[in-house]
Write an enzyme that holds these catalytic residues in place. Sequence first.
Site, short mmCIF file in Angstrom:
data_model
loop_
_atom_site.label_atom_id
_atom_site.label_comp_id
_atom_site.label_asym_id
_atom_site.label_seq_id
_atom_site.Cartn_x
_atom_site.Cartn_y
_atom_site.Cartn_z
N HIS A 13 0.85 -1.20 0.00
CA HIS A 13 0.00 0.00 0.00
C HIS A 13 0.88 1.25 0.00
CE1 HIS A 13 -0.48 1.03 4.60
NE2 HIS A 13 0.75 0.71 4.32
N CYS A 32 5.70 6.45 4.65
CA CYS A 32 4.55 5.66 4.20
C CYS A 32 4.00 6.20 2.88
CB CYS A 32 3.43 5.67 5.25
SG CYS A 32 3.94 4.91 6.80
N HIS A 38 5.02 0.30 -0.20
CA HIS A 38 5.71 -0.62 0.69
C HIS A 38 4.65 -1.66 1.06
CE1 HIS A 38 3.72 2.18 3.40
NE2 HIS A 38 3.80 1.25 4.35
N HIS A 40 2.96 -4.94 3.98
CA HIS A 40 2.83 -5.51 5.32
C HIS A 40 2.27 -6.93 5.26
CE1 HIS A 40 3.59 -1.66 7.22
NE2 HIS A 40 2.66 -1.09 6.51
N ASP A 78 -5.45 -10.34 -0.47
CA ASP A 78 -4.16 -11.00 -0.28
C ASP A 78 -3.31 -10.92 -1.56
OD1 ASP A 78 -2.19 -12.45 1.05
OD2 ASP A 78 -2.92 -14.35 0.23
N HIS A 79 -2.03 -10.58 -1.39
CA HIS A 79 -1.11 -10.47 -2.52
C HIS A 79 -1.61 -9.45 -3.55
CE1 HIS A 79 0.90 -13.79 -0.64
NE2 HIS A 79 1.91 -13.64 -1.47
N GLU A 123 -1.18 -4.12 11.69
CA GLU A 123 -0.39 -3.77 10.51
C GLU A 123 1.06 -4.22 10.68
OE1 GLU A 123 -1.16 0.20 8.11
OE2 GLU A 123 0.51 0.45 9.49
#
Lengths: 137, 137, 137, 137, 137, 137
Positions: A13, A32, A38, A40, A78-79, A123
């Site tokens: 994100h 951020c 980047h 998580h 996801d991914h 997070e």
Amino acid sequence: MIVTARLTFSAAHRLHNPDYDADWNRRVYDKCDNPKGHGHNYVITVSVKGKIDPETGMVIDLKRLKDIVRKQIIDRVDHTNLNEDVEFLYGVIPTAENLARSFWAQLSPAITEGALYEVVLQETEKNSVVYRGEDEE
Amino acid sequence: MIVTARLTFSAAHRLHNPDYDADWNRRVYDKCDNPKGHGHNYVITVSVKGKIDPETGMVIDLKRLKDIVRKQIIDRVDHTNLNEDVEFLYGVIPTAENLARSFWAQLSPAITEGALYEVVLQETEKNSVVYRGEDEE
Amino acid sequence: MIVTARLTFSAAHRLHNPDYDADWNRRVYDKCDNPKGHGHNYVITVSVKGKIDPETGMVIDLKRLKDIVRKQIIDRVDHTNLNEDVEFLYGVIPTAENLARSFWAQLSPAITEGALYEVVLQETEKNSVVYRGEDEE
Amino acid sequence: MIVTARLTFSAAHRLHNPDYDADWNRRVYDKCDNPKGHGHNYVITVSVKGKIDPETGMVIDLKRLKDIVRKQIIDRVDHTNLNEDVEFLYGVIPTAENLARSFWAQLSPAITEGALYEVVLQETEKNSVVYRGEDEE
Amino acid sequence: MIVTARLTFSAAHRLHNPDYDADWNRRVYDKCDNPKGHGHNYVITVSVKGKIDPETGMVIDLKRLKDIVRKQIIDRVDHTNLNEDVEFLYGVIPTAENLARSFWAQLSPAITEGALYEVVLQETEKNSVVYRGEDEE
Amino acid sequence: MIVTARLTFSAAHRLHNPDYDADWNRRVYDKCDNPKGHGHNYVITVSVKGKIDPETGMVIDLKRLKDIVRKQIIDRVDHTNLNEDVEFLYGVIPTAENLARSFWAQLSPAITEGALYEVVLQETEKNSVVYRGEDEE
């Protein structure tokens, strides 16, 4: 009685509000706001509150609860890149707070035994949020 | 002020309601209905709410709280088969929900400083329940 | 380079050597000899050692490694009674040591990229074993 | 004697080998090939082996070891996109294996008390790699 | 085959070498040299290597191993000041490295089934040491 | 919406009420009354409750929240003796309960976006307390 399922997903994100200029974004979001993103390993913990069904001894089958969370959330985030790949997040700045509220909106109508009580979104080891639908209407 | 003790125990169980036939049980409990049982490392987290005693600086001595949990719960369920070996669980389908409620009933009268506030029972890394005595009477 | 996959399963077991009498078994295994069994959430960590394939940047695809562990181990032991339900464990006293060695025997031939390096089996937060195939032949 | 420091960073990445076509990449990397990336909270564990200095009682001051890891790795990869933002990773497919080997190359010359012994890189709770410099030359 | 037991203790300590002056100690140990001490929840992980006894299926009974660690280490260091209260640590600067080596010396002769293989001492989530008896003689 | 930051510190302490004699203290605090102290790695989890700012998507910037906790708490208690080195704890018996209430008093006025909701202080893996400002006035 509250039953709780813990699932995980991994996503990229970037925190950035396009209504403001680069300076504002850098000041508010610091690293951020990195343009190429980047990511998580998120941990989502979903709690449902209800009465124990005396025949099954369960509020909601945790296997079914996890299936709901997978279908409504994990399979769609996801991914992925949360800024660009997820339809229900278009136009949402993907802070943990906004994600938790968006996930609540996806989960709440899908839970028909008991009622959604709490969404916790972790997070990192150090950062998490808890949403209980307070400011919803 | 809430004080919380975390303890663990290991036990076998089988989810099965003898009032229903094999098909119903397989559909409801799936592999948790395995006739010869399976098992878990349970984590039980017991919270007591009360005022801080100004002389000791404590709500309840956590050592004493853990002794109570060990006497009332751990010593009776650790390394047992929850369906067959534990007197206060006879006739109880040992779902996490039912276990948490039964543990509450064993713990609540034994806690005389402060009052029992919450029993959390974690069955696996992914599944847990929280009971706060809501539907008790 | 070593790559490692972590998976979990839940099972019941009883430690008992039928070649010896009840006294011997109680002395050696204590409450782990409980006739109706007890259980654990096991954590199995499987490591494969090999060279990085320069085309993929991987020793072995961790998704494939996890599929192998699921097929060879998890699907056969999860939600079972290790003393009675698992064919490749018939006649094996299901201590962590014996389980790790039996799991190695199931995994080793199935891994064809790199070589099995280590099986870690964690029985509880406090107890685990590591097996690297040392005394195999 | 081995001393070990654990640090964390968060980054986005995409697994993709530009020498191959989309089909190959999808087959090999599956959803890790998502064009807009995904991300992880990485845990890096760096171990140094050496003798205890009798005057300090330390192999290497863990504070200094963590400063080295921060300078050589964390400050350059945290909150970045590993495919695009990190100079020492240009042209490297950012699998956990390749990252661990690249991190070793950045760390090894910077450690002057004791010698770098092991880099462990955990990508998720379920996936990790261990590199000990074996195939270096 | 390696079997591993994990135990914990809580203790105060101060890092200070009385052969050197205050400046040297402050430079080397920084805030760990605080005159009135600070403290940690230590995690000690003790591993024993040996052959599986075919009659018991165990290398060493983990209950007995934990009893040994408790008698040799935990009962003597838990809830103490490591600089002042522990006889076998007199004159030892209580760095994690020195503690691990001292614990090895206390444990090694007490283990008579299999042989002590490794002592891991975790001082914090971020700092740990591993000792395998390498420079002993 | 609740946002939560997790931080850690290491400190020594001794539980002792100077208004009572040695017998009383030994009986009440047992080995926690060790004259030369013992210590812990404390985990402090600070939660703030508020509305999401629609411009930033945040209740409070978690980076800023962590800066506040570091300035108000960590920098003053980390690597100290809680009985002797910390001004705002003079005269306070450093039980987890009293520490949590004292930390709340230091944190509450410093949080100006949202309001302090909860301080959780974990003393060991097994012991923790939760304070929500209930008996404050």
